[in-house]
Design an enzyme around this catalytic site. Structure first.
Site, PDB file in Angstrom:
ATOM      1  CG  HIS A  41       3.821  49.703 -28.608  1.00 17.50           C
ATOM      2  ND1 HIS A  41       2.697  50.205 -27.979  1.00 17.50           N
ATOM      3  CD2 HIS A  41       3.592  49.829 -29.936  1.00 17.50           C
ATOM      4  CE1 HIS A  41       1.836  50.615 -28.893  1.00 17.50           C
ATOM      5  NE2 HIS A  41       2.353  50.396 -30.078  1.00 17.50           N
ATOM      6  CG  HIS A 124      -1.732  53.147 -26.667  1.00 16.79           C
ATOM      7  ND1 HIS A 124      -2.277  51.897 -26.886  1.00 16.79           N
ATOM      8  CD2 HIS A 124      -0.495  52.930 -26.169  1.00 16.79           C
ATOM      9  CE1 HIS A 124      -1.403  50.972 -26.521  1.00 16.79           C
ATOM     10  NE2 HIS A 124      -0.304  51.571 -26.091  1.00 16.79           N
ATOM     11  CD  GLU A 126      -5.603  48.654 -24.636  1.00 18.14           C
ATOM     12  OE1 GLU A 126      -4.435  48.322 -24.343  1.00 18.14           O
ATOM     13  OE2 GLU A 126      -6.508  48.759 -23.787  1.00 18.14           O
ATOM     14  CB  CYS A 194      -4.051  43.487 -18.298  1.00 26.21           C
ATOM     15  SG  CYS A 194      -2.313  43.886 -18.459  1.00 26.21           S
ATOM     16  CB  SER A 266       6.281  44.948 -25.191  1.00 26.54           C
ATOM     17  OG  SER A 266       6.493  46.256 -24.702  1.00 26.54           O
TER      18      SER A 266
END
Ligand code: SF4
Length: 314
Positions: A41, A124, A126, A194, A266
């Site tokens: 993104h 989203h 994901e 993460c 990103s």
């Protein structure tokens, strides 16, 4: 003016792998290479790849039969994989392994008969991919209010998972509420948010204390970048989320300020450098890098690209 340059910032291991995968796919097969959703993104990254012959699509039906298709870092549902097979596409997968981890947890809990509460942002990429692994078993919640309204079948076994790029603080609040309402709720041994998301948030939390203004480089549709701006604002700072210096308003800055610069997972380093130059030229800013944590995570390329990658190494 003083710039505090946060570290770690910018590209994470999943984004590095996805970008390298698309570079190699373009070199191996030649353009056009179709990519399901934005590879990551970020506007700059997407524009650069578009110029090299990547075509980003939101529907598999847009991809001509037999073409080369890359799945983006955010992952896809089994339905999309099947649709790619049905169109006889040569599909390669650049899903981040930490997103795949959440998919596998969803599959496991669903097989064991759990109702899964997925904490994440509706729409989203994901979240759509993860929900697609077990649509009948997953309920999405976005906030504590949704937890209060949650209706689960009597006696249901419950587990929760999270999107990888959430605000750690928001997720903890929602999880706390879930545990209050459902003390038996289970979760994976290792959390889903993460390492890159956590580290970038920790850096902003600690370093924004010393800043007047926080500039987050990243695109508006980047979830982890949005969370960095939110966090800075929660710390009482003026904070901007911008793709690059062209989006900054010079009237928002002045001599004598301390500006914290960071970048979402990103956002390329080139936009960080351009932003630093912009502030140096206008305000004579000096730069201090503050590293709050080392990162050395690397993810392997998709299997079909590994031998090609080796053959192209000098
Ligand atoms: Fe993977 Fe985290 Fe990077 Fe997303 S932000 S691609 S989950 S490492």
């Amino acid at each position: 003016m003083k710039i505090i340059l946060a570290a770690p910032r910018g590209f994470c291991a999943g984004v590095n792998m996805a970008i390298e995968s698309l570079e190699l796919t373009l070199r191996k097969f030649g353009p056009p290479v179709y990519v399901y959703h934005e590879i990551v993104h970020n506007q700059y990254v997407v524009r650069q790849f578009r110029d090299q012959g990547a075509i980003f699509v939101d529907h598999i039906q847009e991809v001509p039969e037999g073409s080369v298709l890359l799945f983006s870092a955010h992952g896809v549902s089994p339905e999309i994989r099947q649709a790619a097979r049905d169109r006889n596409l040569n599909a390669l997968d650049a899903t981040c392994p930490l997103v795949t981890k959440v998919h596998l947890e969803a599959i496991k809990y669903a097989r064991e008969g759990f109702t899964i509460v997925l904490i994440g942002h509706e729409g989203h990429d994901e979240v759509i991919g993860t929900m697609g692994e077990a649509p009948e078993a997953i309920i999405l919640v976005e906030d504590e209010a949704a937890v209060d309204q949650l209706q689960v079948p009597e006696g249901a076994k419950l587990a929760y998972l999270t999107q990888t790029t959430l605000s750690v603080d928001d997720a903890n609040r929602i999880i706390r509420r879930l545990r209050e309402r459902f003390p038996e709720i289970q979760s994976p041994p290792k959390e889903d948010i993460c390492y890159a998301t956590q580290n970038r948030q920790e850096a902003v939390r600690l370093l924004s204390e010393d800043a007047d203004v926080v500039v987050v480089l990243g695109s508006q549709n980047s979830s982890n970048s949005q969370r960095l701006r939110e966090l800075a604002r929660e710390n009482g700072k003026t904070a901007f989320l911008v793709d690059g210096p062209e989006d900054l308003d010079a009237s928002a800055f002045s001599q004598g300020q301390t500006v914290l610069i960071t970048a979402g997972a990103s956002a390329p380093e080139s936009v960080v450098e351009a932003t630093i130059d912009w502030l140096v030229q206008r305000y004579g800013a000096t730069i201090e890098t503050r590293q709050i944590r080392e990162e050395s995570v690397r993810f392997p390329l998709p299997k079909p690209l590994r031998s090609f990658a080796q053959s192209t190494q000098p």
